[in-house]
Design an enzyme around this catalytic site. Structure first.
Site, PDB file in Angstrom:
ATOM      1  N   GLY A 104      71.132  45.852  75.238  1.00  0.00           N
ATOM      2  CA  GLY A 104      71.859  45.388  74.166  1.00  0.00           C
ATOM      3  C   GLY A 104      71.078  44.359  73.176  1.00  0.00           C
ATOM      4  O   GLY A 104      71.643  43.871  72.145  1.00  0.00           O
ATOM      5  N   THR A 105      69.818  44.703  73.074  1.00  0.00           N
ATOM      6  CA  THR A 105      69.146  43.908  71.832  1.00  0.00           C
ATOM      7  C   THR A 105      69.405  44.425  70.621  1.00  0.00           C
ATOM      8  O   THR A 105      69.401  43.669  69.618  1.00  0.00           O
ATOM      9  CB  THR A 105      67.514  44.144  72.202  1.00  0.00           C
ATOM     10  OG1 THR A 105      67.192  45.311  72.088  1.00  0.00           O
ATOM     11  CG2 THR A 105      67.181  43.324  73.699  1.00  0.00           C
TER      12      THR A 105
ATOM     13  N   HIS B  10      66.534  55.640  67.295  1.00  0.00           N
ATOM     14  CA  HIS B  10      65.785  56.286  68.331  1.00  0.00           C
ATOM     15  C   HIS B  10      64.353  55.670  68.413  1.00  0.00           C
ATOM     16  O   HIS B  10      63.815  55.522  67.146  1.00  0.00           O
ATOM     17  CB  HIS B  10      65.587  57.679  67.981  1.00  0.00           C
ATOM     18  CG  HIS B  10      64.755  58.413  69.192  1.00  0.00           C
ATOM     19  ND1 HIS B  10      65.289  58.809  70.336  1.00  0.00           N
ATOM     20  CD2 HIS B  10      63.597  58.973  68.918  1.00  0.00           C
ATOM     21  CE1 HIS B  10      64.436  59.383  71.140  1.00  0.00           C
ATOM     22  NE2 HIS B  10      63.310  59.231  70.206  1.00  0.00           N
TER      23      HIS B  10
HETATM   24  C1  GAR Z   1      66.331  51.106  72.387  1.00  0.00           C
HETATM   25  O1  GAR Z   1      64.876  51.214  72.283  1.00  0.00           O
HETATM   26  C2  GAR Z   1      66.703  52.459  71.869  1.00  0.00           C
HETATM   27  O2  GAR Z   1      66.310  52.637  70.332  1.00  0.00           O
HETATM   28  C3  GAR Z   1      66.652  53.397  72.626  1.00  0.00           C
HETATM   29  O3  GAR Z   1      67.324  52.510  73.771  1.00  0.00           O
HETATM   30  C4  GAR Z   1      66.808  51.154  73.715  1.00  0.00           C
HETATM   31  C5  GAR Z   1      67.986  50.505  73.966  1.00  0.00           C
HETATM   32  O4  GAR Z   1      67.824  48.838  73.861  1.00  0.00           O
HETATM   33  N1  GAR Z   1      67.551  54.505  72.386  1.00  0.00           N
HETATM   34  C6  GAR Z   1      67.186  55.657  72.585  1.00  0.00           C
HETATM   35  O5  GAR Z   1      66.173  56.089  73.348  1.00  0.00           O
HETATM   36  C7  GAR Z   1      68.201  56.912  72.323  1.00  0.00           C
HETATM   37  N2  GAR Z   1      67.692  58.045  72.423  1.00  0.00           N
HETATM   38  P1  GAR Z   1      68.732  47.941  73.747  1.00  0.00           P
HETATM   39  O6  GAR Z   1      69.990  48.162  74.580  1.00  0.00           O
HETATM   40  O7  GAR Z   1      68.049  46.731  74.074  1.00  0.00           O
HETATM   41  O8  GAR Z   1      69.284  47.925  72.258  1.00  0.00           O
END
Ligand code: GAR
Length: 209
Positions: free
Chosen positions: A12-13, A110
C-alpha cells in the site's frame, strides 16, 4: 469532490502516496471513500485504518467460485459510490462486469513503461526482474485507464527511471516507486479531479491548468 475507491493487495505504498497527496494539497478536491483489499494480510489495510478510511476485504478464498467473488468485489465498490476506481497494486484481474459499469472510470498504476514488461504475469517485483533480465537501461511507471485487456487501456502518464549498474529487483522497484509511481499517481488523480484528463481518438491527454 472526486470520490475515489482504492483497490489494494499488498504494502500500500501507492495508497499512502494518495493519502499524503490529499493531506498536503497535491491532490485537490478528492476524497478516498473506501479501500478494498483482496488480501486480509495486506499492510495497506493498516494504512487505511491509520488514516481513518473505511476499508473492507473481499477475498477469493471466501467464495465458492470466481463469479461470486467478482459479484462481491463489484458490490464492495458500488457500496462506496466512487467516481473513480484506483488500482494501486491490486493484483486481481478486474471483472468484465466492473469494467463495463465503470467504463473510463478505472485507472491502474503499472511499474514499467508500457508496452514493455506488462500483461499476464507482469506484476510487482516480477516486472523489475523482467526489466533487469532484458538489460534495459531505462524503465519507469505508467498510469493508464483500464479496459478489458491486461495493461492495454489508454495511457494517461508515464515517467522514466534510470536502471543503475548492480541494481537488484528490490533496489530497482524502490527507485521506480520513489521517482515515478508516488509522483505520477497523485498527479494523475489531481488532474482527473480537476477535469483535465480527456480521451481523444482513444488516447488520453492531460490538459494544461
Ligand atoms: C506497485 O509497484 C505497483 O505499481 C504494482 O504493484 C506494486 C504495489 O505496491 N502493480 C502492478 O504490478 C500491477 N500490474 P504498493 O502496494 O506498495 O503500492
Amino acid at each position: 469532490m472526486l470520490r475515489i475507491a482504492v483497490l489494494v493487495s499488498g504494502g500500500g505504498t501507492n495508497l499512502q502516496a494518495i493519502i499524503d497527496g490529499i493531506n498536503d494539497g497535491k491532490i485537490r478536491n478528492t476524497k478516498i471513500v473506501g479501500v478494498i483489499s483482496n488480501n486480509l494480510g495486506a499492510y495497506a489495510l493498516n494504512r487505511a485504518a491509520d488514516a481513518l478510511i473505511p476499508s473492507c476485504v473481499v477475498s477469493r478464498k471466501n467464495f465458492e467460485n470466481r463469479e461470486l467473488f467478482e459479484e462481491a468485489l463489484l458490490g464492495a465498490v458500488d457500496a462506496v459510490e466512487p467516481d473513480l476506481v484506483v488500482l494501486a497494486g491490486f493484483l486481481v484481474k478486474i471483472p468484465d462486469i466492473m469494467i463495463e459499469k465503470y467504463q473510463g472510470r478505472i485507472i491502474n498504476i503499472h511499474p514499467s513503461l508500457i508496452p514493455s514488461f506488462c500483461g499476464v504475469g507482469a506484476y510487482g517485483l516480477h516486472v523489475h526482474e523482467m526489466a533487469l533480465a532484458r538489460g534495459v537501461k531505462v524503465t519507469g511507471a505508467t498510469v493508464h485507464f483500464v479496459d478489458g485487456g491486461m495493461d492495454t487501456g489508454p495511457i494517461i502518464a508515464q515517467k522514466a527511471v534510470m536502471v543503475e549498474p548492480g541494481d537488484t529487483p528490490e533496489v530497482l522497484q524502490r527507485r521506480v516507486m520513489e521517482q515515478a509511481e508516488w509522483v505520477l499517481l497523485p498527479m494523475v488523480i489531481d488532474a482527473i479531479a480537476g477535469g483535465r484528463v480527456v480521451l481523444k481518438d482513444g488516447k488520453a491527454v492531460i490538459t494544461e491548468e
